[in-house]
Design a protein around this motif. Structure first.
Motif, PDB file in Angstrom:
ATOM      1  N   PRO A   4       1.054  -1.044  -0.312  1.00  0.00           N
ATOM      2  CA  PRO A   4       0.141  -0.073   0.039  1.00  0.00           C
ATOM      3  C   PRO A   4       0.900   1.343   0.192  1.00  0.00           C
ATOM      4  O   PRO A   4       1.891   1.283   0.392  1.00  0.00           O
ATOM      5  CB  PRO A   4      -0.706  -0.100   1.336  1.00  0.00           C
ATOM      6  CG  PRO A   4       0.178  -0.979   2.319  1.00  0.00           C
ATOM      7  CD  PRO A   4       0.990  -1.752   1.341  1.00  0.00           C
ATOM      8  N   THR A   6       0.249   5.217   0.922  1.00  0.00           N
ATOM      9  CA  THR A   6      -0.621   6.275   1.361  1.00  0.00           C
ATOM     10  C   THR A   6      -0.575   7.567   0.467  1.00  0.00           C
ATOM     11  O   THR A   6       0.343   7.669  -0.351  1.00  0.00           O
ATOM     12  CB  THR A   6      -0.420   6.911   2.973  1.00  0.00           C
ATOM     13  OG1 THR A   6       0.788   7.360   2.938  1.00  0.00           O
ATOM     14  CG2 THR A   6      -0.104   5.852   3.732  1.00  0.00           C
ATOM     15  N   LYS A  73     -11.828   3.733  -4.489  1.00  0.00           N
ATOM     16  CA  LYS A  73     -12.024   3.518  -2.933  1.00  0.00           C
ATOM     17  C   LYS A  73     -10.896   2.696  -2.431  1.00  0.00           C
ATOM     18  O   LYS A  73     -10.599   2.497  -1.331  1.00  0.00           O
ATOM     19  CB  LYS A  73     -13.442   2.979  -2.713  1.00  0.00           C
ATOM     20  CG  LYS A  73     -14.496   3.916  -2.823  1.00  0.00           C
ATOM     21  CD  LYS A  73     -15.921   3.365  -2.664  1.00  0.00           C
ATOM     22  CE  LYS A  73     -16.956   4.257  -2.655  1.00  0.00           C
ATOM     23  NZ  LYS A  73     -18.289   3.827  -2.433  1.00  0.00           N
ATOM     24  N   GLU A  74     -10.079   1.649  -3.318  1.00  0.00           N
ATOM     25  CA  GLU A  74      -9.297   1.087  -2.742  1.00  0.00           C
ATOM     26  C   GLU A  74      -9.242  -0.415  -3.375  1.00  0.00           C
ATOM     27  O   GLU A  74      -8.313  -1.329  -3.939  1.00  0.00           O
ATOM     28  CB  GLU A  74      -8.759   0.940  -1.491  1.00  0.00           C
ATOM     29  CG  GLU A  74      -7.723  -0.027  -0.957  1.00  0.00           C
ATOM     30  CD  GLU A  74      -7.443   0.067   0.423  1.00  0.00           C
ATOM     31  OE1 GLU A  74      -7.470  -1.214   1.115  1.00  0.00           O
ATOM     32  OE2 GLU A  74      -7.179   1.073   1.276  1.00  0.00           O
ATOM     33  N   SER A  77      -8.170  -1.798  -7.075  1.00  0.00           N
ATOM     34  CA  SER A  77      -6.809  -1.728  -7.301  1.00  0.00           C
ATOM     35  C   SER A  77      -6.378  -2.665  -6.384  1.00  0.00           C
ATOM     36  O   SER A  77      -5.104  -3.139  -7.248  1.00  0.00           O
ATOM     37  CB  SER A  77      -6.448  -0.341  -6.779  1.00  0.00           C
ATOM     38  OG  SER A  77      -6.415  -0.054  -5.333  1.00  0.00           O
ATOM     39  N   LYS A  78      -6.475  -3.034  -5.207  1.00  0.00           N
ATOM     40  CA  LYS A  78      -5.977  -4.408  -4.686  1.00  0.00           C
ATOM     41  C   LYS A  78      -6.097  -5.502  -5.416  1.00  0.00           C
ATOM     42  O   LYS A  78      -4.991  -6.200  -5.381  1.00  0.00           O
ATOM     43  CB  LYS A  78      -6.558  -4.541  -3.337  1.00  0.00           C
ATOM     44  CG  LYS A  78      -5.868  -3.452  -2.287  1.00  0.00           C
ATOM     45  CD  LYS A  78      -6.711  -3.597  -0.729  1.00  0.00           C
ATOM     46  CE  LYS A  78      -5.979  -4.933  -0.070  1.00  0.00           C
ATOM     47  NZ  LYS A  78      -6.492  -5.017   1.239  1.00  0.00           N
ATOM     48  N   TYR A  94      -0.481  -0.180  -4.607  1.00  0.00           N
ATOM     49  CA  TYR A  94      -1.930   0.327  -4.667  1.00  0.00           C
ATOM     50  C   TYR A  94      -2.168   1.792  -3.762  1.00  0.00           C
ATOM     51  O   TYR A  94      -1.638   1.729  -2.670  1.00  0.00           O
ATOM     52  CB  TYR A  94      -2.942  -0.847  -4.471  1.00  0.00           C
ATOM     53  CG  TYR A  94      -2.987  -1.238  -2.897  1.00  0.00           C
ATOM     54  CD1 TYR A  94      -3.946  -0.647  -2.022  1.00  0.00           C
ATOM     55  CD2 TYR A  94      -2.221  -2.421  -2.624  1.00  0.00           C
ATOM     56  CE1 TYR A  94      -3.990  -1.153  -0.652  1.00  0.00           C
ATOM     57  CE2 TYR A  94      -2.173  -2.989  -1.144  1.00  0.00           C
ATOM     58  CZ  TYR A  94      -3.242  -2.149  -0.627  1.00  0.00           C
ATOM     59  OH  TYR A  94      -3.048  -2.740   0.854  1.00  0.00           O
ATOM     60  N   GLU A  96      -3.804   3.547  -0.959  1.00  0.00           N
ATOM     61  CA  GLU A  96      -4.634   3.271   0.166  1.00  0.00           C
ATOM     62  C   GLU A  96      -5.608   4.246  -0.012  1.00  0.00           C
ATOM     63  O   GLU A  96      -5.661   5.542   0.170  1.00  0.00           O
ATOM     64  CB  GLU A  96      -3.754   3.149   1.312  1.00  0.00           C
ATOM     65  CG  GLU A  96      -4.352   2.670   2.516  1.00  0.00           C
ATOM     66  CD  GLU A  96      -3.204   2.560   3.658  1.00  0.00           C
ATOM     67  OE1 GLU A  96      -2.869   3.592   4.294  1.00  0.00           O
ATOM     68  OE2 GLU A  96      -2.591   1.420   3.894  1.00  0.00           O
ATOM     69  N   GLY A  97      -6.965   3.601   0.239  1.00  0.00           N
ATOM     70  CA  GLY A  97      -8.011   4.778   0.334  1.00  0.00           C
ATOM     71  C   GLY A  97      -8.526   5.172  -1.008  1.00  0.00           C
ATOM     72  O   GLY A  97      -9.445   5.871  -1.025  1.00  0.00           O
ATOM     73  N   GLY A  98      -7.775   4.532  -2.177  1.00  0.00           N
ATOM     74  CA  GLY A  98      -8.231   5.158  -3.488  1.00  0.00           C
ATOM     75  C   GLY A  98      -8.084   6.580  -3.614  1.00  0.00           C
ATOM     76  O   GLY A  98      -7.656   7.426  -2.843  1.00  0.00           O
TER      77      GLY A  98
END
Length: 375
Positions: A4, A6, A73-74, A77-78, A94, A96-98
């Motif tokens: 991830p 941020t 939103k995440e 992507s994960k 990815y 984090e949190g999109g």
């Protein structure tokens, strides 16, 4: 392995350059708003086109760069990052949190020192192009054009052992929800708003009038109001330390403010011209202009600050060099960019007429700011 990142870490990479992004949102969302920056490359492949595998895009991904997968939103992507990892790609990241997290991240950058030991900071909401300001002086702080993510300012003030005493909005915002009133309620500070923009508000406030001086700390630091209508009827610029001009949404580094977000373009275009071509022209050429928004990452200087001397803007900003009045009127009222997402609801929220929950506020703000006459 997938990792991830941020929004803060992504911002650092964006400012440093050399970032490759695979954006798996829908094409329309990607075209409307994406992560941009110098040496930042992004491609779009919607998640639903990748459900059966990522083999078709492997040849489009660099082998010598980390890959950052981004979605709204995440979650998507994960999943795509996992698929890339299984396909043999190393060090896939990815967000984090999109893009919601990207939209909300605030990065403080020091602009400069003020008289009597004060400091001025610019808070860059890098994912949305919104700029707010933090004036610190002798144990007190004033925050101008606050974003709704108020924790960032409170934490910053706590780190510097400052009491937040003044919250100021240069105008009634239409592209983002102000955190000024919320911060005032939490900290006991005074909330200032231009009275001509506040005729329909449902709460009490301190009227920000032309010539008003707001003192920060027991020092010589004052914030002086300069009535400068045009973006809104109440738009008010702020002079700080006789050195900085906080121009709100009237003047940007690469453009000028739009007069149409309250449906009054024809009424306010004359005010906009008077502010830019008369009032601002009477100010010192040496003033450092600090706007409330930016449109492109190229507007950030080498220190990560969006600023420019007023003299340079009068020389290079096209919006300040339209001599014919009718031509100016057409430039600021015709062929404008799309209006900000949910701007009417945002204005109503900032007037206190509606009180959306946190998730609704996030949805209302998604997308770029569009307060300039050009994108």
């Amino acid at each position: 392995m997938i990792y991830p990142l941020t929004a803060k870490e992504v911002a650092k990479r964006v400012l440093e350059g050399n970032l490759f992004i695979l954006d798996v949102r829908n094409e329309g969302d990607f075209n409307n708003w994406k992560i941009e920056g110098k040496n930042v490359t992004s491609i779009n492949k919607p998640y639903f086109d990748l459900i059966d595998g990522v083999e078709e895009i492997l040849d489009h991904l660099p082998s010598d760069q980390d890959i950052l997968v981004v979605c709204a939103k995440e979650g998507s992507s994960k999943m795509v990052a996992d698929m890339l990892d299984e396909a043999g790609r190393e060090k896939v990241f990815y967000l984090e949190g999109g893009m919601k997290a990207w939209s909300e991240y605030l990065q403080p950058v020091k602009v400069g020192d003020l008289k009597s030991g004060g400091e001025l900071y610019q808070f860059n909401r890098i994912g949305k192009g919104c700029l707010s300001y933090f004036v610190a002086s002798q144990g007190e702080a004033a925050i101008i054009d606050s974003a709704r993510m108020t924790d960032a300012y409170e934490e910053f003030a706590a780190q510097k052992n400052l009491k937040i005493t003044h919250l100021i909005d240069t105008h009634l915002h239409a592209d983002h929800i102000s955190g000024g009133r919320k911060l005032a309620e939490k900290t006991g500070g005074k909330y200032w708003l231009p009275s001509k923009d506040a005729e329909e508000v449902t709460f009490s406030y301190e009227p920000l009038e032309d010539g008003q001086e707001i003192k920060v700390g027991e020092s010589n630091i004052t914030i002086q109001a300069l009535y400068s209508p045009g973006h809104t009827i109440g738009s008010t610029s702020l002079m700080i330390d006789d050195n900085y001009l906080l121009s709100g949404d009237i003047l940007f580094v690469d453009s000028i403010g739009r007069p149409d977000l309250a449906g009054k373009a024809e009424d306010w275009v004359g005010d906009l011209r008077t502010t830019l071509y008369t009032k601002y022209k009477e100010l010192s050429d040496d003033l450092i202009v600090l706007p409330a928004h930016f449109g492109k990452m190229s507007e950030l200087n080498e220190n990560g600050v969006v600023q420019e001397k007023l003299s340079v803007l009068f020389e290079k900003n096209e919006g300040l060099n339209i001599q014919d009045e009718e031509e100016f009127r057409k430039a600021v009222s015709e062929n404008l960019p799309p209006q900000p997402n949910a701007y009417q609801e945002i204005r109503q929220t900032n007037m206190g007429k509606i009180n959306p929950d946190e998730e609704s506020q996030r949805e209302m703000e998604i997308g770029p700011n569009r307060c300039a006459i050009t994108e």
